[in-house]
Structure formats: structure tokens, C-alpha cells
Design a protein around this motif. Structure first.
Motif, PDB file in Angstrom:
ATOM      1  N   UNK A   1     -17.376   6.460  -9.519  1.00  0.00           N
ATOM      2  CA  UNK A   1     -18.035   5.508  -8.617  1.00  0.00           C
ATOM      3  C   UNK A   1     -19.255   6.165  -7.977  1.00  0.00           C
ATOM      4  N   UNK A   2     -19.065   7.439  -7.570  1.00  0.00           N
ATOM      5  CA  UNK A   2     -20.180   8.162  -6.942  1.00  0.00           C
ATOM      6  C   UNK A   2     -21.344   8.297  -7.923  1.00  0.00           C
ATOM      7  N   UNK A   3     -20.996   8.569  -9.186  1.00  0.00           N
ATOM      8  CA  UNK A   3     -22.049   8.744 -10.187  1.00  0.00           C
ATOM      9  C   UNK A   3     -22.798   7.449 -10.473  1.00  0.00           C
ATOM     10  N   UNK A   4     -22.144   6.313 -10.207  1.00  0.00           N
ATOM     11  CA  UNK A   4     -22.835   5.037 -10.392  1.00  0.00           C
ATOM     12  C   UNK A   4     -23.798   4.740  -9.251  1.00  0.00           C
ATOM     13  N   UNK A   5     -23.694   5.532  -8.189  1.00  0.00           N
ATOM     14  CA  UNK A   5     -24.678   5.361  -7.116  1.00  0.00           C
ATOM     15  C   UNK A   5     -24.114   4.914  -5.776  1.00  0.00           C
ATOM     16  N   UNK A   6     -22.812   5.156  -5.548  1.00  0.00           N
ATOM     17  CA  UNK A   6     -22.240   4.821  -4.245  1.00  0.00           C
ATOM     18  C   UNK A   6     -22.050   6.113  -3.448  1.00  0.00           C
ATOM     19  N   UNK A   7     -22.452   6.079  -2.202  1.00  0.00           N
ATOM     20  CA  UNK A   7     -22.367   7.266  -1.355  1.00  0.00           C
ATOM     21  C   UNK A   7     -21.650   6.909  -0.058  1.00  0.00           C
ATOM     22  N   UNK A   8     -20.802   7.806   0.394  1.00  0.00           N
ATOM     23  CA  UNK A   8     -20.137   7.600   1.681  1.00  0.00           C
ATOM     24  C   UNK A   8     -20.475   8.746   2.625  1.00  0.00           C
ATOM     25  N   UNK A   9     -21.001   8.380   3.782  1.00  0.00           N
ATOM     26  CA  UNK A   9     -21.166   9.366   4.845  1.00  0.00           C
ATOM     27  C   UNK A   9     -19.868   9.342   5.655  1.00  0.00           C
ATOM     28  N   UNK A  10     -19.130  10.447   5.617  1.00  0.00           N
ATOM     29  CA  UNK A  10     -17.782  10.482   6.183  1.00  0.00           C
ATOM     30  C   UNK A  10     -17.789  10.497   7.710  1.00  0.00           C
ATOM     31  N   UNK A  11     -16.769   9.847   8.242  1.00  0.00           N
ATOM     32  CA  UNK A  11     -16.598   9.874   9.687  1.00  0.00           C
ATOM     33  C   UNK A  11     -16.215  11.287  10.149  1.00  0.00           C
ATOM     34  N   UNK A  12     -15.328  11.927   9.388  1.00  0.00           N
ATOM     35  CA  UNK A  12     -14.943  13.308   9.682  1.00  0.00           C
ATOM     36  C   UNK A  12     -15.158  14.168   8.440  1.00  0.00           C
ATOM     37  N   UNK A  13     -16.366  14.669   8.252  1.00  0.00           N
ATOM     38  CA  UNK A  13     -16.640  15.423   7.021  1.00  0.00           C
ATOM     39  C   UNK A  13     -15.740  16.663   6.910  1.00  0.00           C
ATOM     40  N   UNK A  14     -15.247  16.908   5.703  1.00  0.00           N
ATOM     41  CA  UNK A  14     -14.335  18.019   5.450  1.00  0.00           C
ATOM     42  C   UNK A  14     -15.043  19.369   5.524  1.00  0.00           C
ATOM     43  N   UNK A  15     -14.326  20.373   5.990  1.00  0.00           N
ATOM     44  CA  UNK A  15     -14.833  21.737   5.914  1.00  0.00           C
ATOM     45  C   UNK A  15     -14.369  22.348   4.595  1.00  0.00           C
ATOM     46  N   UNK A  16     -15.300  22.948   3.863  1.00  0.00           N
ATOM     47  CA  UNK A  16     -14.916  23.560   2.600  1.00  0.00           C
ATOM     48  C   UNK A  16     -15.352  25.015   2.578  1.00  0.00           C
ATOM     49  N   UNK A  17     -14.436  25.931   2.925  1.00  0.00           N
ATOM     50  CA  UNK A  17     -14.800  27.342   3.000  1.00  0.00           C
ATOM     51  C   UNK A  17     -15.231  27.880   1.636  1.00  0.00           C
ATOM     52  N   UNK A  18     -16.222  28.737   1.658  1.00  0.00           N
ATOM     53  CA  UNK A  18     -16.614  29.436   0.434  1.00  0.00           C
ATOM     54  C   UNK A  18     -17.634  28.713  -0.417  1.00  0.00           C
ATOM     55  N   UNK A  19     -17.943  27.449  -0.074  1.00  0.00           N
ATOM     56  CA  UNK A  19     -18.962  26.730  -0.851  1.00  0.00           C
ATOM     57  C   UNK A  19     -20.145  26.458   0.066  1.00  0.00           C
ATOM     58  N   UNK A  20     -21.298  26.979  -0.287  1.00  0.00           N
ATOM     59  CA  UNK A  20     -22.448  26.803   0.599  1.00  0.00           C
ATOM     60  C   UNK A  20     -22.991  25.388   0.474  1.00  0.00           C
ATOM     61  N   UNK A  21     -23.683  24.972   1.531  1.00  0.00           N
ATOM     62  CA  UNK A  21     -24.300  23.652   1.560  1.00  0.00           C
ATOM     63  C   UNK A  21     -25.213  23.478   0.337  1.00  0.00           C
ATOM     64  N   UNK A  22     -26.009  24.493   0.065  1.00  0.00           N
ATOM     65  CA  UNK A  22     -26.955  24.379  -1.041  1.00  0.00           C
ATOM     66  C   UNK A  22     -26.241  24.284  -2.391  1.00  0.00           C
ATOM     67  N   UNK A  23     -25.247  25.108  -2.575  1.00  0.00           N
ATOM     68  CA  UNK A  23     -24.492  25.107  -3.823  1.00  0.00           C
ATOM     69  C   UNK A  23     -23.815  23.752  -4.050  1.00  0.00           C
ATOM     70  N   UNK A  24     -23.197  23.258  -2.977  1.00  0.00           N
ATOM     71  CA  UNK A  24     -22.497  21.975  -3.057  1.00  0.00           C
ATOM     72  C   UNK A  24     -23.474  20.846  -3.395  1.00  0.00           C
ATOM     73  N   UNK A  25     -24.628  20.857  -2.714  1.00  0.00           N
ATOM     74  CA  UNK A  25     -25.590  19.780  -2.929  1.00  0.00           C
ATOM     75  C   UNK A  25     -26.189  19.833  -4.328  1.00  0.00           C
ATOM     76  N   UNK A  26     -26.427  21.051  -4.803  1.00  0.00           N
ATOM     77  CA  UNK A  26     -26.992  21.204  -6.143  1.00  0.00           C
ATOM     78  C   UNK A  26     -25.983  20.715  -7.189  1.00  0.00           C
ATOM     79  N   UNK A  27     -24.731  21.123  -6.999  1.00  0.00           N
ATOM     80  CA  UNK A  27     -23.679  20.703  -7.927  1.00  0.00           C
ATOM     81  C   UNK A  27     -23.543  19.177  -7.928  1.00  0.00           C
ATOM     82  N   UNK A  28     -23.585  18.588  -6.726  1.00  0.00           N
ATOM     83  CA  UNK A  28     -23.461  17.133  -6.618  1.00  0.00           C
ATOM     84  C   UNK A  28     -24.626  16.433  -7.303  1.00  0.00           C
TER      85      UNK A  28
END
Lengths: 244, 464
Positions: free
Chosen positions: A75-102
Motif C-alpha cells: 500500500x505504501x509503495x502505491x503512494x499512501x503515507x501515514x504520519x504516525x501519532x506516536x512515531x516508533x523509536x528504532x535503535x540502530x537505524x539512522x534517519x538518513x539510512x531509513x529514509x534512503x531505504x524507504x
């Protein structure tokens, strides 16, 4: 773009959405208003196929296709995005790495690392996020406001067709709401759409809201234009209660 | 020094007791075999004596009765483990497909694959190795195999060899003393900073594929060294016992970083003993990854022997199907103002068992000791096991000891969050696991960190 028909959703034993219908066309901005527990977040999660929320009846169409059988990432790949009310903390993955991967996952293109880095820093500057945060772990140790700005950073980076914003303004001070609001304004154009859950009219100030809906007990009880937002902030939800 | 050794022994082997081993005789391992090994290696007479004494000691010690079950190790057949060359595969076609596939998927070049599987020497690295040698010699650094060191630097070897891990320490230390073969020797003279990391990987060869290898490293005052042992690709050996020994001597103001990836093939019992003696203001840094083997018992030990000596331990352990990996660290604070930092991550999946076991000892002679332990475990499914067994024994005054342990599972909300960004479910889980070990991965040399990430992806593939 988005068409929801008679949606029934349960979480565990509890039926939360009870026959919700909604149509969002390209270029529109919809606001969903409703008291706590009325089913707003459930609606957002159901559109993205959160495994905890079971669709028991009804359909969700996106650009004409039935989403019901698709996994969240599809669904996300089709172009749906959710801005979370309580965004998850993900240790060990940098913001840049995560965004690039996404970005790579969503666009299917190989991302050029240096160019991506430059674009990311430019966006961070606009959202007044300290550039050091690009190298920090995803949301770990971020304040509430920083997490929300990080969500908008993701919105602008991934540039989806449909943005769902779940109380992106809650817990933010006036200045932060302003930043988030202009971030959403920057994203929005006549080809994409937003569905915004909020308790606070301030985030809508810069946004050309086209529709507003009142959600009560799992159903939309009233729809109208932007003027509904004002009515609710003046008089609350009691006026919309429907006696069964 | 004897006292401190005794201390370590107590800390580690307290639990050893009355249970009489059924493998009393070990008839297979005879004096003749030891003499034969010694002769073949051209040992000086004192080394032959050392081996024979170790054999006697070996016969008097029982198998440890704590920790993972190692009774599958048939000690009656010990002779087949120690007979030189009996262990080697001679034919690439005999190497199990599972190992070959992993080599392929990690992108290991052909010559190195054969070397890692013990069927050939590592031709490609020879050149690199020789050019490294020249630079080291210019600095006065000695880097060679143990056999050569025993001939060319006999005095140094004799002074240090198995003084830190004495054969009486435990059964496998005694066995090691009797049958050791191969390994690396490094001597760094006072004040020398060896700027390039030395890698034992360059030195792998068919004869010493590493079953009872001995590593002896001496870093003289104010000198600096980074030594990297092993490699993240699986090392294959037909026999199933690895009982190596590592002794590190870090002198006043010296610094030694010792990085290891242990990834033995899944038939192995990895019973390795590693110990460092750190003198005044010296620093030992351990970076330790344990992936392979059937059973591992590995607890690198740092004896902080001089005032202000320090230890940093960073470790990651990944136990999959059929694996029981019992790993951790030991720190003995034996002097004032010593400090230690232990930081570990363990992962278990598909029924694997991962145990974090540590011992921190602060002796009476060690006022103002500082030690912080942080161990986190991640279980990827319900059939896997994870345990945390930290032991603290504090006698010194004004010790500052902190301990933090966490055992958990992958957060489904985090998986959903990543999927909501278009990342597939498998990749989302792999990212979370990689993120979990990231504090460790960033301590590894880059190529090892990359390989470790590949390994994790391989391990997770199709499993989740």
C-alpha cells in the motif's frame, strides 16, 4: 483517489468502525474531527492494513484498486503515507539510512547517495531540524516535536499521492505547529491529497481545506466544508450526537 | 601474578565440583602421540616438557559440568582430534554445500574459500602479507606464526607462553598445552604505534586451519596495536573440537584492540580461552562476534593488574537452529582505579539458545573500581532461548558498579512503521535486527561490519 465503502473494522473483540464511507479526490484536503475513541486512528491504520485491525466488512479502494488483500508495504509503495501519532523509536537505524531505504523501496529506483544526502539536508533545514539528526537513530531520544517534524521530513522525502496525518500537531508548541503546517502546505498540490486528523484548527491555517467530517462512534455523522472545523471548536461534538 | 590467576580461576570455575567424569582415562591420548607432535614441530626440549606436563594435568581434570552440554564430545576419541593433519579435508568436493553456498553468497573469492575450508593455502593474501611484513620489520615489530616465534624468539615465548592461561586452568587449557599447534605471535616494542591493523586472516593456511592454535601478543609500554582474528565467513573443519588459546599482555600505558569474528561451521564445539593482562594505565579493547559452531563457551577475560588499567568489551552473539552459544566476558579488577565497560548484544532464533554469562570480580586490592555492564538480548521467535547470567563479586572499597540487562522481542509496531514506509516485512525485520547490533557493528573493521550485516540477512532470510 481514495474510496472507502461501508468499512467495518474490529480490533480484538471490539468493533470500532461501523460502516464508514469516505471519498477523497486528487487535490482535496479532508479533515476528520471527532472525540477520543471515535475511531479516527483506527481508520488511518486500516487504510494502511495494520495487522491488529481486522476489516470485517466493506472495501477500501485506492486509484480504483481494492487494497484489502495488499500488505502494508505494498500500500505504501502505491503512494499512501501515514504520519504516525506516536512515531516508533528504532535503535540502530539512522534517519538518513531509513529514509534512503524507504525512498528506494517506494520509487523502485536506485538512490544516488550523495545527491540524496544533499536533498535531505535541504529539507531538514526547511523544517528547522538540526542536520546532525540525519545521523541519529530513528526517533531515539527525540522530543515529541522532533518526532513529528521527522514525520513531515519523511512525507516530503517520499512524496506520496495520499498523505494521512494522524494528530501530527498534537503536543506541539505554536512555532512547531507552524513548521509542520507549512511542511504539509509545501507537499500539497492539485495532484495529491491529504486526510488530516486534528483537534487543533491552527495546523489548517495555511491549508486549503476542502472537506471536513465528524466521526462519532465509528461512523461519519456529518460532512461539510472547512466551516465545520470552526463549529466544532466553538461548540464541541455534542450537537452531532445521534440518538440510536 | 599467581594470585590473580587463582582469582580468575575461582571466578570462572567456582561451580566445578564433585561430579566425577565418566571420561577418566582418555586412553587415546598418549605420551607417544605428544612426543610425536613435538618432534614434528621441532620443539625445544622445554616445550616438550611443557606438553607432557600439560598431558598429565589434562588427565586429572574433569569436563566442566556447568554451561552447555558438551558430552557429545567423545573424549575417548580425542586422539582423532589431535592427530596432526587427520583433521584436514583434502578435497573441495568434500566440503558441505551449506558452507560453499555461504561463501558464494558472502562473495568470498575462490582461493579464499578453499583456504577457509582448509583445503588450500590463501594465495591471494600472500602478497599483501609480505608487504605488510616489510613495514613491520622496519618498526621492530615481530609478527609471525607461533612455530617460527619459538625458534626465532624463544626467550620471549618461554617467558610468556601459557603463564596467563595455565594448563591447570581447565581441561581444555590442559589439552591445548599438550597439543597446541599454529597460531600467531606478535611483539610490539615500547612506544611503537602499529598504525595498520594486523589480521590473522592473512595467515590462515591448510596446516593451521585453527583447531588448537595459540595466539600470543605482547604490547610493550606505550605501544599500540589492533589485531584482527578470524573472518566472518564460516571456517570449516571436519573434526568438531576447537580449543584455541589467546594470551594478551598489555604493558604500562599500552593499548591493544583485539577484534574477532568466530564463525565456525555448525558441527563445532568451540571452547576457546582468551585472556588479557593489563598493566598500569593500559587499555585492552575486545570486539567479539560469535556466529557459528554447534556449541560455544567463550568468555574473554581481562585482568586489570596495574593502577588505572582499563578494559572495553563489545560483543555480539547470534544463535540459530541447533546452536547453543554461551558467551560473555570476565573482568578482574586487581588494582586501584581500574575501569571496565562491557556492552553485548545476543540474538537467538529458530530454537537457538544464546546465553550471556559474565563475571566481574573486584579484589580487595582494587579500591575505586568502576565497571558498567550492559547486555541486551533479542529473541526472534517463541522457540528460541535467551538467558543472562551476570555474576558480581565485589570486595574492593568504593566500587562503582552498574548493570543493565534487557531481554526482548522485535516490536511489531516498529515492523509496521517500517512497512508503512514501503519496506517489505522481511527487510523491516532484518533492519531492526541490524539496528539492534549496530552499536557493535560500528566497532568492527568496515569489511567485517559489512559481512556481518550480510550474515544477518542470510540468517534471517525466509526465517521470519
Amino acid at each position: 483517489m481514495l474510496e472507502i465503502e461501508n468499512l467495518h473494522v474490529r480490533a480484538g473483540d471490539k468493533e470500532i468502525l461501523r460502516g464508514l464511507s469516505l471519498k477523497v479526490a486528487a487535490g482535496e484536503i479532508h479533515v476528520i474531527l471527532g472525540p477520543n475513541g471515535s475511531g479516527k486512528s483506527t481508520l488511518m491504520n486500516a487504510i494502511l492494513g495494520h495487522p491488529k485491525y481486522e476489516v470485517t466488512d466493506g472495501k477500501i479502494f485506492f486509484e480504483g484498486d481494492d487494497l484489502t488483500a495488499l500488505k502494508t508495504f505494498e500500500r505504501a509503495r502505491r503512494g499512501i503515507f501515514l504520519s504516525f501519532q506516536n512515531p516508533e523509536e528504532i535503535p540502530g537505524i539512522t534517519v538518513e539510512n531509513m529514509l534512503r531505504t524507504s525512498k528506494q523501496a517506494v520509487t523502485g529506483d536506485k538512490i544516488k547517495i550523495l545527491q540524496f544526502h544533499k536533498e535531505l539536508l535541504a529539507l531538514m533545514k526547511e523544517l528547522q531540524i538540526n542536520p546532525e539528526y540525519a545521523g541519529r537513530y530513528m526517533n531515539v531520544g527525540f522530543s515529541g516535536g522532533e518526532k513529528k517534524r521527522n514525520e513531515i521530513l519523511q512525507l516530503l522525502t517520499l512524496n506520496p499521492k495520499l498523505a494521512l496525518l494522524d494528530e501530527t500537531d498534537s503536543g506541539l508548541d505554536v512555532d512547531a505547529v507552524e513548521i509542520v503546517s507549512s511542511g504539509v502546505a509545501k507537499f500539497h498540490n492539485e495532484k495529491n491529497s491529504c486526510v488530516i486528523i486534528t483537534h487543533n484548527a491552527q495546523i489548517l491555517k495555511h491549508l486549503p481545506v476542502t472537506h471536513a467530517h465528524i466521526l462519532l462512534n465509528g461512523r461519519i455523522v456529518k460532512s461539510g466544508g472547512a466551516e465545520l472545523v470552526g463549529e466544532v471548536s466553538e461548540r464541541g461534538y455534542a450537537q452531532f450526537e445521534v440518538t440510536p | 601474578m599467581k594470585n590473580y590467576i587463582a582469582d580468575i580461576e575461582r571466578a570462572l570455575y567456582d561451580v566445578r565440583d564433585a561430579d566425577k567424569s565418566i571420561y577418566k582415562s582418555d586412553a587415546g591420548l598418549t605420551e607417544e602421540i605428544i612426543r610425536d607432535i613435538s618432534k614434528r614441530k621441532n620443539d625445544p626440549p622445554w616445550m616438550l616438557d611443557f606438553r607432557l606436563k600439560s598431558l598429565e594435568t589434562y588427565r586429572t581434570i574433569d569436563l566442566p559440568t556447568w554451561g552447555p552440554d558438551i558430552t557429545a564430545l567423545n573424549m575417548d576419541e580425542i586422539v582423532t582430534y589431535v592427530k596432526p593433519n587427520a583433521a584436514q579435508v583434502n578435497d573441495w568436493s568434500q566440503v558441505p554445500d551449506e558452507i560453499k553456498n555461504t561463501f558464494d553468497r558472502l562473495g568470498i573469492p575462490a582461493a579464499e574459500k578453499k583456504s577457509l575450508a582448509g583445503v588450500g593455502a590463501q594465495y591471494d593474501s600472500e602478497v599483501v602479507y609480505h608487504s605488510v611484513q616489510k613495514r613491520l620489520t622496519d618498526l621492530g615489530v615481530v609478527y609471525t606464526d607461533m612455530e617460527t616465534a619459538l625458534i626465532e624468539h624463544e626467550d620471549i615465548v618461554r617467558e610468556y607462553f601459557m603463564t596467563l592461561v595455565p594448563p591447570k586452568d581447565h581441561k581444555f587449557a590442559a589439552l591445548h598445552g599438550a597439543v597446541w599447534s599454529g597460531g600467531s605471535f606478535v611483539y610490539v616494542p615500547e612506544g611503537v604505534d602499529v598504525k595498520i591493523p594486523l589480521q590473522s586472516y592473512f595467515r590462515l593456511n591448510a596446516a593451521g586451519a585453527g583447531q588448537f592454535e595459540h595466539t600470543l601478543i605482547i604490547v610493550e609500554p606505550n605501544a599500540k596495536l589492533h589485531f584482527i582474528e578470524g573472518c566472518s565467513a564460516p571456517r570449516y573443519n571436519v573434526t568438531n573440537l576447537h580449543a584455541g588459546c589467546v594470551e594478551l599482555f598489555v604493558k604500562d600505558g599500552a593499548r591493544l584492540r583485539y577484534s574477532t569474528i568466530e564463525n565456525w561451521s555448525r558441527n563445532m564445539m568451540n571452547l576457546n580461552t582468551k585472556r588479557a593482562l593489563v598493566e598500569r594505565d593500559g587499555l585492552v579493547e575486545w570486539v567479539s562476534g560469535s556466529f557459528g559452531s554447534h556449541v560455544s563457551m567463550l568468555y574473554p577475560c581481562s585482568v586489570l593488574h596495574g593502577d588505572g588499567a582499563r578494559c572495553e568489551f563489545t560483543g555480539v552473539t547470534f544463535a540459530g537452529k541447533g546452536q547453543n552459544l554461551d558467551t560473555g566476558a570476565i573482568v578482574v579488577h586487581a588494582a586501584p582505579n581500574t575501569s571496565a565497560n562491557i556492552n553485548t548484544r545476543t540474538i537467538s532464533k529458530s530454537g537457538g539458545a544464546a546465553t550471556y554469562r559474565s563475571a566481574v570480580k573486584v579484589t580487595k586490592n582494587a579500591p575505586h573500581a568502576k565497571c558498567s555492564v550492559n547486555c541486551e538480548s533479542l529473541m526472534l521467535d517463541d522457540e528460541s532461548r535467551s538467558d543472562t547470567l551476570p555474576v558480581m563479586d565485589i570486595e574492593g572499597d568504593e566500587a562503582d558498579i552498574g548493570h543493565e540487562a534487557k531481554i526482548g522481542r522485535i516490536s511489531e509496531e516498529a515492523v509496521f512503521y517500517l512497512m508503512a514506509r514501503g519496506i517489505s516485512e522481511d527487510e523491516a525485520r532484518a533492519m531492526i535486527v541490524r539496528g539492534f547490533v549496530e552499536p557493535i557493528a560500528k566497532e568492527l573493521p568496515l569489511e567485517y561490519a559489512v559481512e556481518m550485516n550480510n550474515l544477518i540477512s542470510l540468517e534471517l532470510e525466509g526465517q521470519l
